[in-house]
Design a protein around this motif. Structure first.
Motif, PDB file in Angstrom:
ATOM      1  N   GLU A   8       8.075  -9.526  -5.448  1.00 39.50           N
ATOM      2  CA  GLU A   8       6.986 -10.485  -5.195  1.00 39.50           C
ATOM      3  C   GLU A   8       5.917  -9.860  -4.310  1.00 39.50           C
ATOM      4  N   GLU A   9       6.327  -9.054  -3.336  1.00 44.35           N
ATOM      5  CA  GLU A   9       5.360  -8.384  -2.466  1.00 44.35           C
ATOM      6  C   GLU A   9       4.561  -7.347  -3.254  1.00 44.35           C
ATOM      7  N   ILE A  10       5.225  -6.601  -4.132  1.00 44.68           N
ATOM      8  CA  ILE A  10       4.513  -5.628  -4.979  1.00 44.68           C
ATOM      9  C   ILE A  10       3.494  -6.363  -5.845  1.00 44.68           C
ATOM     10  N   ALA A  11       3.898  -7.462  -6.466  1.00 42.34           N
ATOM     11  CA  ALA A  11       2.992  -8.238  -7.327  1.00 42.34           C
ATOM     12  C   ALA A  11       1.790  -8.744  -6.528  1.00 42.34           C
ATOM     13  N   ARG A  12       2.029  -9.209  -5.309  1.00 36.79           N
ATOM     14  CA  ARG A  12       0.936  -9.697  -4.464  1.00 36.79           C
ATOM     15  C   ARG A  12      -0.049  -8.574  -4.150  1.00 36.79           C
ATOM     16  N   ILE A  13       0.469  -7.424  -3.755  1.00 42.30           N
ATOM     17  CA  ILE A  13      -0.385  -6.288  -3.383  1.00 42.30           C
ATOM     18  C   ILE A  13      -1.209  -5.809  -4.578  1.00 42.30           C
ATOM     19  N   VAL A  14      -0.583  -5.725  -5.747  1.00 44.29           N
ATOM     20  CA  VAL A  14      -1.240  -5.196  -6.941  1.00 44.29           C
ATOM     21  C   VAL A  14      -2.098  -6.251  -7.641  1.00 44.29           C
ATOM     22  N   GLY A  15      -1.801  -7.519  -7.395  1.00 40.49           N
ATOM     23  CA  GLY A  15      -2.474  -8.583  -8.145  1.00 40.49           C
ATOM     24  C   GLY A  15      -1.876  -8.687  -9.542  1.00 40.49           C
ATOM     25  N   ALA A  16      -0.572  -8.430  -9.639  1.00 42.25           N
ATOM     26  CA  ALA A  16       0.128  -8.410 -10.926  1.00 42.25           C
ATOM     27  C   ALA A  16       0.803  -9.748 -11.200  1.00 42.25           C
TER      28      ALA A  16
ATOM     29  N   ASP B 209       8.085  -4.261   2.892  1.00 41.39           N
ATOM     30  CA  ASP B 209       7.252  -3.598   3.891  1.00 41.39           C
ATOM     31  C   ASP B 209       5.938  -3.171   3.231  1.00 41.39           C
ATOM     32  N   GLU B 210       4.856  -3.860   3.560  1.00 39.42           N
ATOM     33  CA  GLU B 210       3.577  -3.640   2.893  1.00 39.42           C
ATOM     34  C   GLU B 210       3.120  -2.188   2.957  1.00 39.42           C
ATOM     35  N   ALA B 211       3.245  -1.533   4.102  1.00 37.92           N
ATOM     36  CA  ALA B 211       2.785  -0.142   4.248  1.00 37.92           C
ATOM     37  C   ALA B 211       3.575   0.795   3.334  1.00 37.92           C
ATOM     38  N   VAL B 212       4.891   0.634   3.295  1.00 38.14           N
ATOM     39  CA  VAL B 212       5.738   1.471   2.443  1.00 38.14           C
ATOM     40  C   VAL B 212       5.398   1.239   0.972  1.00 38.14           C
ATOM     41  N   ILE B 213       5.244  -0.011   0.584  1.00 31.02           N
ATOM     42  CA  ILE B 213       4.935  -0.360  -0.805  1.00 31.02           C
ATOM     43  C   ILE B 213       3.578   0.203  -1.204  1.00 31.02           C
ATOM     44  N   LYS B 214       2.568   0.035  -0.355  1.00 28.96           N
ATOM     45  CA  LYS B 214       1.225   0.548  -0.678  1.00 28.96           C
ATOM     46  C   LYS B 214       1.225   2.063  -0.834  1.00 28.96           C
ATOM     47  N   LYS B 215       1.955   2.758   0.032  1.00 32.15           N
ATOM     48  CA  LYS B 215       2.036   4.224  -0.053  1.00 32.15           C
ATOM     49  C   LYS B 215       2.619   4.635  -1.407  1.00 32.15           C
TER      50      LYS B 215
ATOM     51  N   ASP C  66       0.188   3.870  -4.321  1.00 34.01           N
ATOM     52  CA  ASP C  66      -0.896   4.852  -4.389  1.00 34.01           C
ATOM     53  C   ASP C  66      -0.480   6.086  -5.167  1.00 34.01           C
ATOM     54  N   GLU C  67       0.815   6.410  -5.138  1.00 32.15           N
ATOM     55  CA  GLU C  67       1.324   7.576  -5.858  1.00 32.15           C
ATOM     56  C   GLU C  67       1.540   7.308  -7.351  1.00 32.15           C
ATOM     57  N   VAL C  68       1.874   6.072  -7.720  1.00 32.77           N
ATOM     58  CA  VAL C  68       2.285   5.798  -9.104  1.00 32.77           C
ATOM     59  C   VAL C  68       1.288   4.984  -9.937  1.00 32.77           C
ATOM     60  N   LEU C  69       0.324   4.339  -9.312  1.00 29.87           N
ATOM     61  CA  LEU C  69      -0.621   3.524 -10.100  1.00 29.87           C
ATOM     62  C   LEU C  69      -1.908   4.264 -10.398  1.00 29.87           C
TER      63      LEU C  69
END
Length: 159
Positions: free
Chosen positions: A21-29, A147-153, A156-159
């Motif tokens: 859910e946090e990944i979806a929120r960050i990505v807007g997915a 963890d937003e910082a870990v997820i964003k990092k 950034d590598e895979v998207l």
């Protein structure tokens, strides 16, 4: 619509769902929870009991637990981020059910896992065999909390 992303997760205890859910929120997915037709109980998940449902499934390479619900328009997604807990060093069999249920041709699949003990291990490569068609795979990673910082990092590598 090009560029749409789906986050699809199976979560037996809620940890993987929270991260997804946090990944979806960050990505807007869009978010889709892979829900088993028969929900896993604590007894089902007792990996120390060789007769538990999860033990029996994981020891049977042909096991494909049924899923309730379907992604309504899989064709509209360009990227699919798929999350799962590590069971016996790999993804649970229900992930194989999910991957074998759709045509992922032309899509990018980005796996992530959660684990109480082991890392990604061979789970990343193992799920490749369940997908038919021309698929681009990004390297999987382990993320155990939202963890937003870990997820964003990682994103950034895979998207």
């Amino acid at each position: 619509m090009a560029g749409k992303t789906l986050v699809a997760v199976f979560s037996a205890s809620g940890v993987t769902k929270k991260v997804g859910e946090e990944i979806a929120r960050i990505v807007g997915a869009d978010f889709f929870e892979i829900v088993p037709k028969e929900i896993y109980t604590d007894d089902d998940l007792n990996w120390m009991n060789k007769q538990s449902r999860s033990s029996v499934e994981m020891n049977d390479p042909a096991a494909r637990p049924e899923i309730t619900g379907m992604v309504s328009d899989m064709a509209s997604y360009e990227k699919v981020i798929i999350g799962f807990p590590i069971w016996w060093g790999v993804a649970p069999r229900i992930i194989e059910t999910f991957l074998e249920s759709y045509d992922f041709s032309g899509k990018t699949i980005i796996p992530f896992c959660t684990s109480g003990g082991s890392g990604v291990g061979r789970s990343d490569e193992e799920i490749h065999k369940n997908v038919k068609g021309d698929v681009k795979w990004e390297k999987g990673t382990q993320i155990n909390r939202s963890d937003e910082a870990v997820i964003k990092k990682w994103l950034d590598e895979v998207l």
